[in-house]
Design an enzyme around this catalytic site. Sequence first.
Site, PDB file in Angstrom:
ATOM      1  N   GLU A 102      30.304  13.907  -7.475  1.00  0.00           N
ATOM      2  CA  GLU A 102      31.631  13.505  -7.001  1.00  0.00           C
ATOM      3  C   GLU A 102      32.702  14.106  -7.901  1.00  0.00           C
ATOM      4  O   GLU A 102      32.522  14.193  -9.111  1.00  0.00           O
ATOM      5  CB  GLU A 102      31.712  11.978  -7.021  1.00  0.00           C
ATOM      6  CG  GLU A 102      32.928  11.411  -6.336  1.00  0.00           C
ATOM      7  CD  GLU A 102      32.843   9.892  -6.184  1.00  0.00           C
ATOM      8  OE1 GLU A 102      31.974   9.416  -5.431  1.00  0.00           O
ATOM      9  OE2 GLU A 102      33.637   9.201  -6.828  1.00  0.00           O
ATOM     10  N   ASP A 104      36.755  13.468  -8.476  1.00  0.00           N
ATOM     11  CA  ASP A 104      37.791  12.498  -8.094  1.00  0.00           C
ATOM     12  C   ASP A 104      39.193  12.848  -8.566  1.00  0.00           C
ATOM     13  O   ASP A 104      39.371  13.208  -9.730  1.00  0.00           O
ATOM     14  CB  ASP A 104      37.532  11.136  -8.786  1.00  0.00           C
ATOM     15  CG  ASP A 104      36.265  10.466  -8.317  1.00  0.00           C
ATOM     16  OD1 ASP A 104      35.861  10.691  -7.186  1.00  0.00           O
ATOM     17  OD2 ASP A 104      35.695   9.699  -9.127  1.00  0.00           O
ATOM     18  N   GLU A 106      42.328  10.225  -8.612  1.00  0.00           N
ATOM     19  CA  GLU A 106      42.716   8.848  -8.277  1.00  0.00           C
ATOM     20  C   GLU A 106      44.148   8.621  -8.753  1.00  0.00           C
ATOM     21  O   GLU A 106      44.453   8.812  -9.922  1.00  0.00           O
ATOM     22  CB  GLU A 106      41.792   7.839  -8.960  1.00  0.00           C
ATOM     23  CG  GLU A 106      40.415   7.798  -8.327  1.00  0.00           C
ATOM     24  CD  GLU A 106      39.504   6.760  -8.983  1.00  0.00           C
ATOM     25  OE1 GLU A 106      38.925   5.949  -8.256  1.00  0.00           O
ATOM     26  OE2 GLU A 106      39.386   6.778 -10.221  1.00  0.00           O
ATOM     27  N   GLN A 119      44.311   9.967 -12.428  1.00  0.00           N
ATOM     28  CA  GLN A 119      43.017   9.953 -13.134  1.00  0.00           C
ATOM     29  C   GLN A 119      42.065  10.909 -12.421  1.00  0.00           C
ATOM     30  O   GLN A 119      42.004  10.909 -11.189  1.00  0.00           O
ATOM     31  CB  GLN A 119      42.450   8.531 -13.130  1.00  0.00           C
ATOM     32  CG  GLN A 119      41.037   8.436 -13.677  1.00  0.00           C
ATOM     33  CD  GLN A 119      40.638   6.996 -13.990  1.00  0.00           C
ATOM     34  OE1 GLN A 119      41.173   6.362 -14.904  1.00  0.00           O
ATOM     35  NE2 GLN A 119      39.700   6.463 -13.237  1.00  0.00           N
ATOM     36  N   THR A 120      41.348  11.712 -13.197  1.00  0.00           N
ATOM     37  CA  THR A 120      40.311  12.563 -12.600  1.00  0.00           C
ATOM     38  C   THR A 120      38.972  12.171 -13.198  1.00  0.00           C
ATOM     39  O   THR A 120      38.910  11.603 -14.295  1.00  0.00           O
ATOM     40  CB  THR A 120      40.567  14.065 -12.862  1.00  0.00           C
ATOM     41  OG1 THR A 120      40.587  14.295 -14.275  1.00  0.00           O
ATOM     42  CG2 THR A 120      41.872  14.528 -12.239  1.00  0.00           C
ATOM     43  N   ASN A 121      37.910  12.453 -12.451  1.00  0.00           N
ATOM     44  CA  ASN A 121      36.577  12.127 -12.945  1.00  0.00           C
ATOM     45  C   ASN A 121      35.581  13.090 -12.325  1.00  0.00           C
ATOM     46  O   ASN A 121      35.854  13.668 -11.259  1.00  0.00           O
ATOM     47  CB  ASN A 121      36.224  10.674 -12.594  1.00  0.00           C
ATOM     48  CG  ASN A 121      35.156  10.073 -13.505  1.00  0.00           C
ATOM     49  OD1 ASN A 121      34.540  10.765 -14.321  1.00  0.00           O
ATOM     50  ND2 ASN A 121      34.919   8.781 -13.351  1.00  0.00           N
ATOM     51  N   ARG A 130      33.519  10.245 -16.927  1.00  0.00           N
ATOM     52  CA  ARG A 130      34.145  11.450 -17.491  1.00  0.00           C
ATOM     53  C   ARG A 130      35.635  11.445 -17.127  1.00  0.00           C
ATOM     54  O   ARG A 130      36.185  12.432 -16.645  1.00  0.00           O
ATOM     55  CB  ARG A 130      33.479  12.713 -16.935  1.00  0.00           C
ATOM     56  CG  ARG A 130      32.008  12.831 -17.288  1.00  0.00           C
ATOM     57  CD  ARG A 130      31.431  14.200 -16.951  1.00  0.00           C
ATOM     58  NE  ARG A 130      30.047  14.273 -17.373  1.00  0.00           N
ATOM     59  CZ  ARG A 130      29.002  13.924 -16.612  1.00  0.00           C
ATOM     60  NH1 ARG A 130      29.182  13.514 -15.370  1.00  0.00           N
ATOM     61  NH2 ARG A 130      27.774  14.002 -17.091  1.00  0.00           N
ATOM     62  N   GLU A 131      36.279  10.315 -17.377  1.00  0.00           N
ATOM     63  CA  GLU A 131      37.672  10.179 -16.951  1.00  0.00           C
ATOM     64  C   GLU A 131      38.633  10.975 -17.830  1.00  0.00           C
ATOM     65  O   GLU A 131      38.476  11.020 -19.056  1.00  0.00           O
ATOM     66  CB  GLU A 131      38.132   8.712 -17.015  1.00  0.00           C
ATOM     67  CG  GLU A 131      37.439   7.784 -16.051  1.00  0.00           C
ATOM     68  CD  GLU A 131      36.170   7.153 -16.632  1.00  0.00           C
ATOM     69  OE1 GLU A 131      35.765   7.529 -17.761  1.00  0.00           O
ATOM     70  OE2 GLU A 131      35.596   6.290 -15.947  1.00  0.00           O
ATOM     71  N   TRP A 196      42.469  -3.707 -12.172  1.00  0.00           N
ATOM     72  CA  TRP A 196      42.381  -2.792 -13.316  1.00  0.00           C
ATOM     73  C   TRP A 196      43.423  -1.681 -13.369  1.00  0.00           C
ATOM     74  O   TRP A 196      43.736  -1.149 -14.440  1.00  0.00           O
ATOM     75  CB  TRP A 196      41.003  -2.123 -13.372  1.00  0.00           C
ATOM     76  CG  TRP A 196      40.689  -1.268 -12.159  1.00  0.00           C
ATOM     77  CD1 TRP A 196      40.154  -1.705 -10.984  1.00  0.00           C
ATOM     78  CD2 TRP A 196      40.919   0.138 -11.983  1.00  0.00           C
ATOM     79  NE1 TRP A 196      40.037  -0.649 -10.086  1.00  0.00           N
ATOM     80  CE2 TRP A 196      40.487   0.486 -10.673  1.00  0.00           C
ATOM     81  CE3 TRP A 196      41.453   1.145 -12.812  1.00  0.00           C
ATOM     82  CZ2 TRP A 196      40.583   1.786 -10.178  1.00  0.00           C
ATOM     83  CZ3 TRP A 196      41.536   2.445 -12.311  1.00  0.00           C
ATOM     84  CH2 TRP A 196      41.103   2.752 -11.001  1.00  0.00           C
ATOM     85  N   GLY A 200      46.083  -2.031 -17.067  1.00  0.00           N
ATOM     86  CA  GLY A 200      44.808  -2.703 -17.253  1.00  0.00           C
ATOM     87  C   GLY A 200      44.613  -3.932 -16.385  1.00  0.00           C
ATOM     88  O   GLY A 200      43.834  -4.821 -16.716  1.00  0.00           O
ATOM     89  N   ARG A 274      34.244   5.423 -27.495  1.00  0.00           N
ATOM     90  CA  ARG A 274      33.322   5.399 -26.377  1.00  0.00           C
ATOM     91  C   ARG A 274      32.201   6.413 -26.573  1.00  0.00           C
ATOM     92  O   ARG A 274      31.056   6.156 -26.233  1.00  0.00           O
ATOM     93  CB  ARG A 274      34.122   5.746 -25.126  1.00  0.00           C
ATOM     94  CG  ARG A 274      33.648   5.036 -23.906  1.00  0.00           C
ATOM     95  CD  ARG A 274      34.684   5.303 -22.834  1.00  0.00           C
ATOM     96  NE  ARG A 274      34.049   5.559 -21.576  1.00  0.00           N
ATOM     97  CZ  ARG A 274      34.655   6.165 -20.567  1.00  0.00           C
ATOM     98  NH1 ARG A 274      35.882   6.616 -20.706  1.00  0.00           N
ATOM     99  NH2 ARG A 274      34.030   6.336 -19.433  1.00  0.00           N
TER     100      ARG A 274
END
Length: 287
Positions: A102, A104, A106, A119-121, A130-131, A196, A200, A274
């Site tokens: 995928e 993304d 967003e 946001q991409t992933n 992998r944001e 979210w 947040g 992370r």
Amino acid sequence: MERLFVAGFALLLAVSFAQAKQRPPTFDENFSVMWADDHVQTTGENGSLVQLMLDRNSGSAFSTIKKYLFGFISMNLKLVPGDSAGVVTAYYLSSETDNRDELDFEFLGNRSGQPYTLQTNVYSNGKGEREQRLMLWFDPSQDFHAYSFLWNKHHIVFYVDKTPVRVHRLTSATQDVFLSKQPMRLISSIWNADGWATRGGKEKIDWSGAPFVASYAEFTVDGCDEGDAACLANTSSPWWDRPSSWELSVQEEQALGVVRSKFLIYDYCLDTNRNPSPPTECSVNPK
Ligand SMILES: *[C@@H]1O[C@H](CO)[C@@H](O)[C@H](O)[C@H]1NC(C)=O
Ligand SMILES: *[C@@H]1O[C@H](CO)[C@@H](O)[C@H](O)[C@H]1NC(C)=O
Ligand SMILES: *[C@@H]1O[C@H](CO)[C@@H](O)[C@H](O)[C@H]1NC(C)=O
Ligand SMILES: *[C@@H]1O[C@H](CO)[C@@H](O)[C@H](O)[C@H]1NC(C)=O
């Protein structure tokens, strides 16, 4: 009389067939509604403008009927204007398999006057996380802008208009996390993500502004349909698969550098809480 009628009918058929051949495919020929038919509208010439709606009852989504394996896939989007806090518009390629691949985009809405976050992933073989997040250099709810994926056997580039904002490269170090086996559909959805998305989850949707509407136009695909072996084996490569499309141009590298230094606000590769040791692809994708 009857013969005249038959002849007239045949002529009518021939004319409408010729017209059908000329006009570009309509929304229904390219896409199917994934959820909430009554929250999806097509208007404009030949049904070329698509709108997705979110209200208290439902969000909505559409996807391309075809899946593609490599190519350049693009659409122009205009996002929910005004107070869009808690609303997420997702626009992505997905294989929709258990171990999905995928890509993304967003769009995370915000309170009036505050900027959207993009946001991409990248999901490879079912694993995402992998944001990257960036602020845009324009208000994406004011006008249509092109959001595109260039995908060949060398790299995957996310573009905003003509500017690359993210690259996912294939090298010997990244072959396990590159996307090259699963054909993907283009999908877009609008939904309530106020648990979210904005600060947040602190900013909730203000339903007095509903329905929230995202608009789409200018769907373009220059690529290979799933199962089109002749296309995949094409030796006189199409533009998106020529050496000049195998890496970013010098200008594009510079533009990506500017995006990363001025507009990037989060990168999983740089998140040492992370990822104490950055994932392998972080060493070949830009830092
Ligand atoms: C609609 O279809 C006609 C041909 O039937 C074509 O000339 C025109 O460019 C199309 N418009 C759009 C916006 O695709
Ligand atoms: C359908 O897809 C083709 C490209 O394959 C494009 O030219 C056409 O404009 C699309 N129609 C709509 C309504 O998106
Ligand atoms: C919303 O606006 C605030 C303040 O400008 C910003 O910090 C935040 O990143 C924006 N986006 C989201 C999705 O919260
Ligand atoms: C091969 O690529 C050329 C150049 O883009 C294109 O004109 C041709 O239609 C392609 N052939 C097939 C079978 O896809």
